[in-house]
Design a protein around this motif. Structure first.
Motif, PDB file in Angstrom:
ATOM      1  N   LEU A 117       0.819  -1.211   0.000  1.00  0.00           N
ATOM      2  CA  LEU A 117       0.000   0.000   0.000  1.00  0.00           C
ATOM      3  C   LEU A 117       0.854   1.264   0.000  1.00  0.00           C
ATOM      4  CD1 LEU A 117      -2.893  -0.974   2.451  1.00  0.00           C
ATOM      5  CD2 LEU A 117      -2.761  -1.237  -0.029  1.00  0.00           C
ATOM      6  N   ALA A 118       2.043   1.159   0.563  1.00  0.00           N
ATOM      7  CA  ALA A 118       2.934   2.330   0.613  1.00  0.00           C
ATOM      8  C   ALA A 118       3.624   2.583  -0.719  1.00  0.00           C
ATOM      9  CB  ALA A 118       3.986   2.140   1.703  1.00  0.00           C
ATOM     10  N   GLU A 119       3.763   1.538  -1.518  1.00  0.00           N
ATOM     11  CA  GLU A 119       4.537   1.622  -2.765  1.00  0.00           C
ATOM     12  C   GLU A 119       4.091   2.755  -3.694  1.00  0.00           C
ATOM     13  OE1 GLU A 119       6.534  -1.824  -5.463  1.00  0.00           O
ATOM     14  OE2 GLU A 119       4.358  -1.906  -5.259  1.00  0.00           O
ATOM     15  N   VAL A 133      -1.787   3.711   5.914  1.00  0.00           N
ATOM     16  CA  VAL A 133      -2.034   2.304   5.594  1.00  0.00           C
ATOM     17  C   VAL A 133      -3.268   1.799   6.329  1.00  0.00           C
ATOM     18  CG1 VAL A 133      -1.132  -0.051   5.846  1.00  0.00           C
ATOM     19  CG2 VAL A 133       0.367   1.777   5.017  1.00  0.00           C
ATOM     20  N   ARG A 134      -3.374   2.122   7.606  1.00  0.00           N
ATOM     21  CA  ARG A 134      -4.553   1.702   8.388  1.00  0.00           C
ATOM     22  C   ARG A 134      -5.840   2.294   7.809  1.00  0.00           C
ATOM     23  NH1 ARG A 134      -1.056   1.820  13.044  1.00  0.00           N
ATOM     24  NH2 ARG A 134      -1.467   4.038  13.353  1.00  0.00           N
ATOM     25  N   SER A 135      -5.760   3.549   7.370  1.00  0.00           N
ATOM     26  CA  SER A 135      -6.925   4.194   6.786  1.00  0.00           C
ATOM     27  C   SER A 135      -7.356   3.488   5.498  1.00  0.00           C
ATOM     28  CB  SER A 135      -6.618   5.663   6.495  1.00  0.00           C
ATOM     29  OG  SER A 135      -7.670   6.277   5.783  1.00  0.00           O
ATOM     30  N   LEU A 136      -6.386   3.110   4.656  1.00  0.00           N
ATOM     31  CA  LEU A 136      -6.705   2.414   3.413  1.00  0.00           C
ATOM     32  C   LEU A 136      -7.318   1.044   3.698  1.00  0.00           C
ATOM     33  CD1 LEU A 136      -3.520   3.316   1.339  1.00  0.00           C
ATOM     34  CD2 LEU A 136      -5.858   4.037   0.831  1.00  0.00           C
ATOM     35  N   LEU A 137      -6.775   0.331   4.673  1.00  0.00           N
ATOM     36  CA  LEU A 137      -7.326  -0.979   5.043  1.00  0.00           C
ATOM     37  C   LEU A 137      -8.746  -0.841   5.580  1.00  0.00           C
ATOM     38  CD1 LEU A 137      -4.178  -2.568   6.729  1.00  0.00           C
ATOM     39  CD2 LEU A 137      -5.227  -3.269   4.569  1.00  0.00           C
ATOM     40  N   GLU A 138      -8.973   0.194   6.343  1.00  0.00           N
ATOM     41  CA  GLU A 138     -10.311   0.440   6.889  1.00  0.00           C
ATOM     42  C   GLU A 138     -11.320   0.698   5.769  1.00  0.00           C
ATOM     43  OE1 GLU A 138     -12.589   3.558   9.910  1.00  0.00           O
ATOM     44  OE2 GLU A 138     -10.402   3.597   9.736  1.00  0.00           O
ATOM     45  N   ILE A 162      -7.324  -5.642  -1.120  1.00  0.00           N
ATOM     46  CA  ILE A 162      -6.014  -4.998  -0.971  1.00  0.00           C
ATOM     47  C   ILE A 162      -5.631  -4.274  -2.262  1.00  0.00           C
ATOM     48  CG2 ILE A 162      -3.546  -5.433  -0.647  1.00  0.00           C
ATOM     49  CD1 ILE A 162      -4.490  -7.879   1.130  1.00  0.00           C
ATOM     50  N   ALA A 163      -5.911  -4.903  -3.402  1.00  0.00           N
ATOM     51  CA  ALA A 163      -5.622  -4.262  -4.692  1.00  0.00           C
ATOM     52  C   ALA A 163      -6.440  -2.979  -4.852  1.00  0.00           C
ATOM     53  CB  ALA A 163      -5.926  -5.231  -5.837  1.00  0.00           C
ATOM     54  N   ILE A 164      -7.684  -3.002  -4.398  1.00  0.00           N
ATOM     55  CA  ILE A 164      -8.523  -1.796  -4.441  1.00  0.00           C
ATOM     56  C   ILE A 164      -7.941  -0.719  -3.524  1.00  0.00           C
ATOM     57  CG2 ILE A 164     -10.803  -0.859  -3.858  1.00  0.00           C
ATOM     58  CD1 ILE A 164     -11.937  -3.639  -4.717  1.00  0.00           C
ATOM     59  N   ALA A 165      -7.506  -1.130  -2.327  1.00  0.00           N
ATOM     60  CA  ALA A 165      -6.900  -0.176  -1.389  1.00  0.00           C
ATOM     61  C   ALA A 165      -5.656   0.466  -1.994  1.00  0.00           C
ATOM     62  CB  ALA A 165      -6.555  -0.879  -0.082  1.00  0.00           C
ATOM     63  N   ARG A 166      -4.839  -0.342  -2.668  1.00  0.00           N
ATOM     64  CA  ARG A 166      -3.636   0.206  -3.315  1.00  0.00           C
ATOM     65  C   ARG A 166      -4.012   1.219  -4.393  1.00  0.00           C
ATOM     66  NH1 ARG A 166       0.244  -3.915  -6.400  1.00  0.00           N
ATOM     67  NH2 ARG A 166      -1.651  -4.086  -7.655  1.00  0.00           N
ATOM     68  N   ALA A 167      -5.061   0.904  -5.167  1.00  0.00           N
ATOM     69  CA  ALA A 167      -5.508   1.831  -6.207  1.00  0.00           C
ATOM     70  C   ALA A 167      -6.034   3.124  -5.608  1.00  0.00           C
ATOM     71  CB  ALA A 167      -6.585   1.166  -7.056  1.00  0.00           C
ATOM     72  N   LEU A 168      -6.591   3.064  -4.400  1.00  0.00           N
ATOM     73  CA  LEU A 168      -7.142   4.254  -3.745  1.00  0.00           C
ATOM     74  C   LEU A 168      -6.067   5.113  -3.079  1.00  0.00           C
ATOM     75  CD1 LEU A 168     -10.282   2.727  -1.980  1.00  0.00           C
ATOM     76  CD2 LEU A 168     -10.245   4.084  -4.082  1.00  0.00           C
ATOM     77  N   ALA A 169      -4.856   4.579  -2.940  1.00  0.00           N
ATOM     78  CA  ALA A 169      -3.810   5.257  -2.172  1.00  0.00           C
ATOM     79  C   ALA A 169      -3.532   6.667  -2.669  1.00  0.00           C
ATOM     80  CB  ALA A 169      -2.529   4.420  -2.180  1.00  0.00           C
ATOM     81  N   LEU A 170      -3.601   6.876  -3.981  1.00  0.00           N
ATOM     82  CA  LEU A 170      -3.286   8.190  -4.560  1.00  0.00           C
ATOM     83  C   LEU A 170      -4.525   9.053  -4.767  1.00  0.00           C
ATOM     84  CD1 LEU A 170      -0.559   7.154  -7.163  1.00  0.00           C
ATOM     85  CD2 LEU A 170      -0.223   8.155  -4.902  1.00  0.00           C
TER      86      LEU A 170
END
Length: 284
Positions: A117-119, A133-138, A162-170
């Motif tokens: 998620l940090a990547e 990271v916790r916010s994205l998982l939530e 998790i893939a959706i959370a990674r896509a939401l990171a930005l």
């Protein structure tokens, strides 16, 4: 959602062509996308549906800069993004993200979820603390302690979250969902679709939802565009396209979609017979 006819689209595709040269000088050129035009508005899901080889994934790849554009334009707001170089493409990475089909191949199984998620944040020069990271998982309904575990410890449905959370990171405004539920069982599919609808309601993200399944796309889409041989042959309101398709190819997709209701199954069988009779009559 506001009327898409009067709002300015987030993503505007006009007369798009994608061609691949032949592998040898004797091989014919592959004309994969042919004169495609499509708009995507804030908070809207456009379902892009078609069988394998119809060009729908290539269209998604062209938007992401992963397929060569040989004609037409793709605008993100007022900016033409159809032919950006690698450095310029990085500048819009935060606006357009993607969720791929296979949750097993799209995540490195040996990396921790926190690192996964940090990547994208680190790659864009942003801070990626544990709170983020916790916010994205939530947001995808996974426990905070999931960050310390590796991807291989999760099921397919959890990996797709998790893939959706990674896509939401930005914090993208457009998300390309390329068959995001096709590798999952039916009950898990429904949960992931519900999650995407929930995230859209909260954040106003626009989805281009690519799938071969008309029933799945009906469940999440505001509008549906149907692709055949690289062309959009029908586009309209999701209910209208799903229930009262105008194009023969869309009718074929509708009749092949699985249904549980015995009465509807009987209706579908009769429609298939009528469709087959009309095709035979046309060929005579």
């Amino acid at each position: 959602m506001s009327d898409s006819t009067v709002t300015t689209p987030l993503l505007s595709i006009r007369d798009l062509d994608v061609r691949y040269p032949g592998r040898t000088f004797r091989s014919p050129e592959a004309h994969v996308i042919k004169n495609v035009s499509l708009d995507l508005h804030a908070g809207e899901t456009v379902g892009l549906v078609g069988e394998s080889g119809s060009g729908k994934t290539t269209l998604g790849r062209a938007i992401l800069g992963l397929a060569p554009v040989s004609g037409g334009t793709i605008h993100m707001g007022s900016r033409d993004i159809s032919r950006l170089g690698r450095k310029e493409r990085r500048s819009i990475a935060s606006s357009i993200q993607v969720v791929f089909q296979n949750p097993y191949s799209s995540l490195n199984p040996s990396m921790t979820i926190e690192d996964i998620l940090a990547e994208p944040l680190l790659a864009s020069g942003q801070k990626a603390g544990r709170e983020m990271v916790r916010s994205l998982l939530e947001q995808v309904h996974l426990p905070a302690d999931a960050g310390a575990r590796t991807a291989r410890e999760f099921s397919g449905g959890q990996r797709q979250r998790i893939a959706i959370a990674r896509a939401l990171a930005l914090s993208p405004s457009v998300l390309i969902c390329d068959e995001p539920t096709s590798a999952l069982d039916l009950s898990t599919q429904a949960k992931v679709l519900d999650l995407l609808v929930e995230i859209q309601a909260e954040k106003g993200i626009a989805y281009l939802f690519i799938t071969h399944d008309l029933a799945v796309v009906r469940a999440v889409s505001h509008r549906i565009a149907v692709m055949l041989n690289g062309e959009i042959v029908e586009v309209g309101d999701a209910e209208q396209v799903s229930d009262r398709p105008a194009h023969p190819y869309t009718q074929k997709l509708q009749m092949s979609a699985p249904v549980a209701d015995p009465v509807e199954q009987k209706v579908r069988r009769e429609r298939r017979r009528e469709f087959a009779r009309s095709e035979r009559a046309t060929s005579l």
